[in-house]
Design a protein around this motif. Structure first.
Motif, mmCIF file in Angstrom:
data_model
loop_
_atom_site.group_PDB
_atom_site.id
_atom_site.type_symbol
_atom_site.label_atom_id
_atom_site.label_comp_id
_atom_site.label_asym_id
_atom_site.label_seq_id
_atom_site.Cartn_x
_atom_site.Cartn_y
_atom_site.Cartn_z
ATOM 1 N N LEU A 59 74.206 91.930 45.604
ATOM 2 C CA LEU A 59 75.420 93.165 45.717
ATOM 3 C C LEU A 59 75.573 93.621 47.188
ATOM 4 C CD1 LEU A 59 74.761 94.863 42.380
ATOM 5 C CD2 LEU A 59 76.768 93.191 42.842
ATOM 6 N N ASP A 60 74.680 93.250 47.899
ATOM 7 C CA ASP A 60 74.751 93.592 49.226
ATOM 8 C C ASP A 60 76.095 93.106 50.150
ATOM 9 O OD1 ASP A 60 72.432 94.954 49.626
ATOM 10 O OD2 ASP A 60 71.259 93.294 50.669
ATOM 11 N N THR A 61 76.452 93.881 51.208
ATOM 12 C CA THR A 61 77.817 93.514 51.838
ATOM 13 C C THR A 61 77.577 92.329 52.422
ATOM 14 O OG1 THR A 61 77.024 94.650 53.734
ATOM 15 C CG2 THR A 61 78.315 95.979 52.030
ATOM 16 N N PRO A 62 78.850 91.608 52.840
ATOM 17 C CA PRO A 62 78.600 89.916 53.528
ATOM 18 C C PRO A 62 77.853 90.095 54.625
ATOM 19 C CG PRO A 62 80.908 90.777 52.594
ATOM 20 C CD PRO A 62 79.952 91.806 52.726
ATOM 21 N N ASN A 63 77.536 90.847 55.571
ATOM 22 C CA ASN A 63 76.818 90.979 56.849
ATOM 23 C C ASN A 63 75.451 91.664 56.692
ATOM 24 O OD1 ASN A 63 79.013 90.120 58.393
ATOM 25 N ND2 ASN A 63 80.029 91.957 58.405
ATOM 26 N N ARG A 320 87.938 90.261 49.690
ATOM 27 C CA ARG A 320 88.063 89.745 50.932
ATOM 28 C C ARG A 320 87.007 89.323 51.752
ATOM 29 N NH1 ARG A 320 92.476 89.188 54.057
ATOM 30 N NH2 ARG A 320 93.239 88.338 52.236
ATOM 31 N N GLY A 321 85.922 90.239 51.744
ATOM 32 C CA GLY A 321 84.477 90.038 52.368
ATOM 33 C C GLY A 321 83.992 88.585 52.031
ATOM 34 N N TRP A 322 84.127 88.070 50.796
ATOM 35 C CA TRP A 322 83.536 87.007 50.404
ATOM 36 C C TRP A 322 84.596 85.745 50.375
ATOM 37 C CZ3 TRP A 322 78.478 87.055 50.851
ATOM 38 C CH2 TRP A 322 78.068 88.705 50.750
#
Length: 604
Positions: A59-63, A320-322
């Motif tokens: 569940l971490d952010t894409p970066n 959108r991040g993924w």
């Protein structure tokens, strides 16, 4: 596991991976997969795959670089130019919102969405491993007509073809055949819910368990553990849709509060994981639309205000991040209700939206016009804040009747507006010639009356309507193939007697926009006439001047087209576009003024 790619131009692309069991559809194993479709940027790419371990790391952010790396590998990828011989969308590239109110492939070819919105539980199919009908023993759906069965699509088994995907010794053939039949009828989109637990059908879910059909997970793990084999079968089906030129509109939440409760709030652990898993499994598909919720209303406007404008923005940002192909994102609203879009605009939370998804029930027994009017209204609201959104009407018609079966007309004898003739003249051209896309909704008919929405088993029950929809769609795509902007321009036509029809209203006009809307520099125009007026022997009306140049310097061609067959009727007519044009009625046409026609205008 995530894949980090560096493009030849230095841009960074992040793609999420997923656990794939044994790598061949089996749930037990140690294989992780990443599905990636490179954008149209040929050349040498670098790719680094990193498998990390840590609490809630998925569940971490894409970066994020959190967690403990347990595996890493870097490789070079040589990306070739698109293969123009590839099937369906794979030859033309991902479908994207172009910023001008249209969908286009990566090769810039125009895509006008025109297909089916039923059955919404298309993936509630008996041929998938672990498929369960959650209605048995569970609480009823919102509507009493929710079916107590899984789809079988046996009417389409014979439409499967050698070389098409299959599994389980023929278990995949009916649903693959259903997609073939849709494509053969010309439909290019389908509306699909990947999770309807707690909703109407309660037969579609990507998890290992459905908690016995409960209103919410009896065990929290039931909404966290994903079914490897079933998801691999879903992928075969959705990939085949792409090969047949069918966009998949994934509707990510159903309106019922119990469906929302299954995954929790907008940014809950369960919902974020759900969205990321769908992006990981299916985000590589070129023809995809993410619809965040069904029938979402503005806060305070309805008991079904599932997500607020700010929550929708956060969900859209997360997915959108993924989503490495940056697929169009939308949210669907309730009948004739634009209040959510107004609330999004007012709160400053509308900049993420690429498409609007409307549900419209016009005055089905009265004078038509509402479909196009609402489509143009919502487009105008977003244009006021500088955004040209794509407009789609994804559920037209009264929810009980929709578009009825052509093989069972007695089922809608008391609602003749459900027939193909009415749907074409009242809805189809009013929608498409307002600049909107369209998905047909099939009502709530039981199986014995041809099936509707959750009961839909045979797309041939609406075959004529789908063929006539294809005629209209292809007219738009071919006429405006090389045109940057086009839109509704009803003011270009003045009927000899208005309206042309007492029920179906007046003309609908779609025209090229060169410069400001209304400018006299239009090379291409389509005019739909719901009737010829009181007489079939005189001109039905006048087309305004289309060009502001010197008289006599250009010549335009006008061609009549039969919207029922797609066949051109009579000889072409030629005129000076700097002058008003009164077209003669179609030569050789039946002398019946109560017949609809399309006039196509193009330059020589």
């Amino acid at each position: 596991m995530d894949l980090r790619l560096v493009r030849p131009d230095g841009g960074i692309v992040r793609v999420p991976g997923f656990f794939a069991g044994d790598g061949a559809g089996g749930g037990r194993g140690s294989v992780w997969k990443v599905r990636f479709t490179p954008p149209a940027i040929p050349g040498s790419w670098s790719a680094t795959a990193i498998l990390r371990y840590g609490e809630a790391i998925n569940l971490d952010t894409p970066n994020s670089t959190a967690g403990i790396p347990v595996f890493g590998r870097t490789l070079r990828l040589l990306v070739d130019p698109p293969d123009l011989g590839a099937p369906g969308f794979f030859a033309r590239g991902p479908i994207e919102a172009d910023g001008a109110g249209r969908l286009r492939h990566a090769d810039r070819s125009l895509f006008v969405k025109a297909g089916v919105g039923s059955p919404e539980n298309f993936l509630g199919y008996a041929g998938f491993d672990g498929a369960v009908d959650g209605i048995d023993g569970g609480p009823p759906g919102e509507f009493g007509g929710a079916p107590d069965f899984l789809h079988e699509f046996e009417a389409h088994r014979g439409h499967w073809r050698a070389g098409d995907p299959d599994w389980g010794g023929g278990r995949g053939r009916p649903i693959i055949g259903a997609l073939n039949d849709l494509a053969d009828l010309g439909a290019n989109a389908i509306y699909v819910m990947p999770m309807n637990l707690g909703g109407d059908g309660r037969d579609t879910f990507p998890f290992v368990s459905n908690s016995g059909g409960a209103r919410f997970p009896a065990d929290p793990a039931d909404a966290l553990n994903y079914a490897v084999r079933r998801l691999s079968q879903w992928d075969l089906v959705l990939r085949h849709a792409q090969a047949r030129g069918i966009l998949v509109q994934l509707v990510l939440a159903e309106r019922e509060p119990t469906n929302i409760d299954w995954l929790g709030g907008a940014m809950s652990t369960r919902r974020r994981l759900f969205l990321k898993q769908l992006a990981a499994h299916f985000g590589y598909l070129p023809g995809l639309e993410w619809t965040l919720c069904e029938e979402n209303a503005a806060p305070g406007a309805s008991t079904f205000a599932q997500f607020t404008p700010l929550e929708l923005r956060d969900m859209a940002t997360w997915i959108r991040g993924w989503d490495h192909l940056r697929h169009p994102r939308s949210v669907h609203v309730d009948y004739n209700d634009l209040s959510l879009y107004s609330a999004m605009i007012a709160s400053g939370a509308a900049n993420w939206i690429d498409c609007v998804s409307l549900q419209i029930s016009g005055d089905e027994a009265g004078t038509a016009r509402l479909y196009g009017d609402l489509a143009e209204d919502v487009a105008g609201r977003f244009l006021n804040i500088g955004r040209r959104v794509v407009v789609h009407i994804d559920e037209p018609g009264y929810y009980l009747t929709g578009a009825g079966s052509e093989l069972h007309p007695n089922a809608w004898a008391n609602a003749p507006h459900a027939g193909t003739e009415d749907r074409r003249r009242r809805v189809l051209y009013d929608s498409l010639f307002s600049g909107a896309g369209l998905l047909w909704y099939f009502g709530l008919y039981p199986l014995e009356d041809g099936g509707g929405d959750l009961h839909t088993e045979d797309f041939r029950t609406r075959a004529t309507l789908l063929r006539q929809t294809t005629i209209a769609r292809e007219l738009i795509e071919t006429t405006f193939r090389d045109v940057g902007q086009f839109g509704a321009a009803d003011d270009l036509w003045t009927s000899a007697v208005a309206p042309l029809h007492p029920v179906y209203g007046d003309a609908e006009v779609l025209a090229q926009v060169s410069g400001p809307l209304g400018g006299a520099q239009r090379d291409r125009v389509l005019v739909y006439l719901p009737a010829l007026g009181p007489s079939a022997s005189v001109s039905p009306g006048r087309l305004a001047p289309l060009w502001s140049g010197a008289p006599g310097t250009r010549t335009f061609r006008a061609t009549w087209i039969n919207p029922r067959t797609g066949i051109e009727q009579g000889p072409d007519q030629f005129f000076d576009p700097t002058q008003a044009f009164w077209p003669e009625p179609p030569a050789g046409a039946p002398l019946n003024p109560d017949v609809d026609w399309v006039l196509r205008v193009t330059p020589l």
